[in-house]
Design an enzyme around this catalytic site. Structure first.
Site, PDB file in Angstrom:
ATOM      1  N   GLN A 181     -12.220   3.281  -9.328  1.00  0.00           N
ATOM      2  CA  GLN A 181     -11.861   2.355  -8.246  1.00  0.00           C
ATOM      3  C   GLN A 181     -10.638   1.500  -8.568  1.00  0.00           C
ATOM      4  OE1 GLN A 181     -15.792   0.220  -8.497  1.00  0.00           O
ATOM      5  NE2 GLN A 181     -14.562  -1.549  -7.920  1.00  0.00           N
TER       6      GLN A 181
ATOM      7  N   SER B 269     -15.042 -15.628  -9.059  1.00  0.00           N
ATOM      8  CA  SER B 269     -14.582 -14.255  -9.261  1.00  0.00           C
ATOM      9  C   SER B 269     -14.390 -14.030 -10.760  1.00  0.00           C
ATOM     10  CB  SER B 269     -13.246 -14.070  -8.547  1.00  0.00           C
ATOM     11  OG  SER B 269     -12.581 -12.933  -9.044  1.00  0.00           O
TER      12      SER B 269
ATOM     13  N   MET C 249     -19.515  -5.086 -12.304  1.00  0.00           N
ATOM     14  CA  MET C 249     -18.612  -4.568 -13.341  1.00  0.00           C
ATOM     15  C   MET C 249     -18.574  -5.540 -14.521  1.00  0.00           C
ATOM     16  SD  MET C 249     -15.656  -2.435 -11.454  1.00  0.00           S
ATOM     17  CE  MET C 249     -14.596  -3.785 -11.037  1.00  0.00           C
TER      18      MET C 249
ATOM     19  N   LEU D 272     -19.729 -11.520 -15.890  1.00  0.00           N
ATOM     20  CA  LEU D 272     -20.608 -12.170 -14.916  1.00  0.00           C
ATOM     21  C   LEU D 272     -20.369 -13.674 -14.840  1.00  0.00           C
ATOM     22  CD1 LEU D 272     -23.947 -10.292 -15.694  1.00  0.00           C
ATOM     23  CD2 LEU D 272     -22.143  -9.684 -14.074  1.00  0.00           C
ATOM     24  N   HIS D 273     -20.576 -14.212 -13.640  1.00  0.00           N
ATOM     25  CA  HIS D 273     -20.460 -15.654 -13.415  1.00  0.00           C
ATOM     26  C   HIS D 273     -21.612 -16.073 -12.497  1.00  0.00           C
ATOM     27  CE1 HIS D 273     -18.811 -14.354  -9.609  1.00  0.00           C
ATOM     28  NE2 HIS D 273     -17.887 -13.670 -10.249  1.00  0.00           N
TER      29      HIS D 273
ATOM     30  N   GLU E  80     -20.524 -11.395  -0.246  1.00  0.00           N
ATOM     31  CA  GLU E  80     -19.619 -11.391   0.910  1.00  0.00           C
ATOM     32  C   GLU E  80     -18.166 -11.647   0.513  1.00  0.00           C
ATOM     33  OE1 GLU E  80     -22.466 -12.665   4.622  1.00  0.00           O
ATOM     34  OE2 GLU E  80     -21.299 -14.233   3.645  1.00  0.00           O
TER      35      GLU E  80
ATOM     36  N   HIS F 109     -22.602 -13.872  -9.522  1.00  0.00           N
ATOM     37  CA  HIS F 109     -23.470 -12.714  -9.777  1.00  0.00           C
ATOM     38  C   HIS F 109     -24.924 -13.158  -9.945  1.00  0.00           C
ATOM     39  CE1 HIS F 109     -19.572 -11.023 -11.438  1.00  0.00           C
ATOM     40  NE2 HIS F 109     -19.936 -10.079 -10.611  1.00  0.00           N
TER      41      HIS F 109
END
Ligand code: PAF
Length: 285
Positions: free
Chosen positions: A61, A185, A30, A33-34, A148, A37
């Protein structure tokens, strides 16, 4: 890196690649990005595939309109990060392209969708599975890479692939952590530096639970973890759970020896620090 925003253009290009014998590795995101990703892109590169990364903030979602509105949108920065990571293709469709008619498919993932995120973000997994299935139909990947960190999501995506009998191999990728242990995140950018410090309690608790597991009964472990996570009044704990890594069924109290379990188990945490909701989990055995 090539960039497509329509399904037709992406399909025309991927069709040619498939004819030439290339396999497709897909990384749905989505955006915002970090390094976490980018590690999925790196993992995909190991499989010698054409890497396709999608950036699509999926409205179906989100269970909270404000959360959707405030979700970070950083397309230019994302695009340069993907370019720098040698991603082959960026697919960045509009909402109309993905949902020409307002649509949501209703799936039944059984118990997998009921605990943890299922309680606190009702309807989230249905919207997530709707878009993942739609993206799978469009990209038709051979492999798809999921972090994960969203372990319940990963488990449900594996179930989706099984239910729809899709010829896609799901590759789980380990959570990347910042110095100190905070799981990477897109939401971390909302944390002040004080909140970032406070957030360290999440990974510290998970790693301590892992360390204590061989010598501590589950009920004591759970009691200790919940106490540890609720000491700070700026933190609102949503759940701490120890569950089977495949079925996500909670491990019952009364088990004193992890060797009594013949499956993998994980600890899961969701909490809010100020306005920011964070989740994390760790394999324990
Ligand atoms: O994990 C995410 O970023 C999203 O849930 C996903 C898989 C891209 C679907 O929108």
């Amino acid at each position: 890196m090539l960039k497509f925003d329509t399904i037709t253009d992406l399909n025309n290009h991927l069709e040619k690649l498939r004819k030439d014998g290339f396999k497709i590795g897909f990384i749905p995101t989505m955006g915002a990005l970090h390094r976490g990703h980018l590690s999925l892109i790196e993992r995909a590169k190991q499989d010698k595939v054409i890497t396709v990364c999608s950036i699509f903030v999926n409205p179906t979602q989100f269970t909270n309109a404000n959360d959707l509105k405030n979700y970070p949108r950083t397309m230019d920065a994302d695009s340069s990060l993907l370019d720098g990571a040698n991603c082959d293709i960026l697919f960045a469709p509009s909402v109309e392209e993905i949902y020409p008619h307002p649509s949501k498919t209703f799936y039944n993932f059984g118990f997998l969708e009921t605990p943890m995120e299922g309680i606190h973000r009702k309807g989230h997994f249905n919207g997530m599975a709707t878009v993942v299935n739609r993206l799978f139909e469009i990209v038709k990947p051979d492999f798809a890479y999921f972090g994960e960190k969203d372990f319940q999501q990963l488990t449900i995506v594996k179930m989706l692939v099984k239910m729809q009998a899709l010829p896609i191999k799901i590759i789980p990728c380990e959570t990347l952590r910042e110095k100190g242990g905070l799981a990477m995140s897109s939401r971390n950018i909302h944390l002040s530096s004080k909140e970032k410090e406070e957030a360290l309690i999440i990974s510290q608790t998970l790693f301590k639970v892992k360390e204590l597991l061989p010598t501590t009964p589950f009920d004591e472990l759970r009691y200790w973890a919940i106490n540890n996570l609720t000491k700070n009044p700026n933190i609102q704990l949503e759940y701490f759970e120890i569950a089977d890594a495949e079925t996500l069924k909670p491990i019952k109290d009364g088990i004193t020896n992890p060797d009594q379990l013949n499956s993998k188990i994980r600890a899961f945490i969701a909490l809010k620090i100020g306005q920011t909701r964070l989740i994390d989990n760790l394999e324990l055995n």
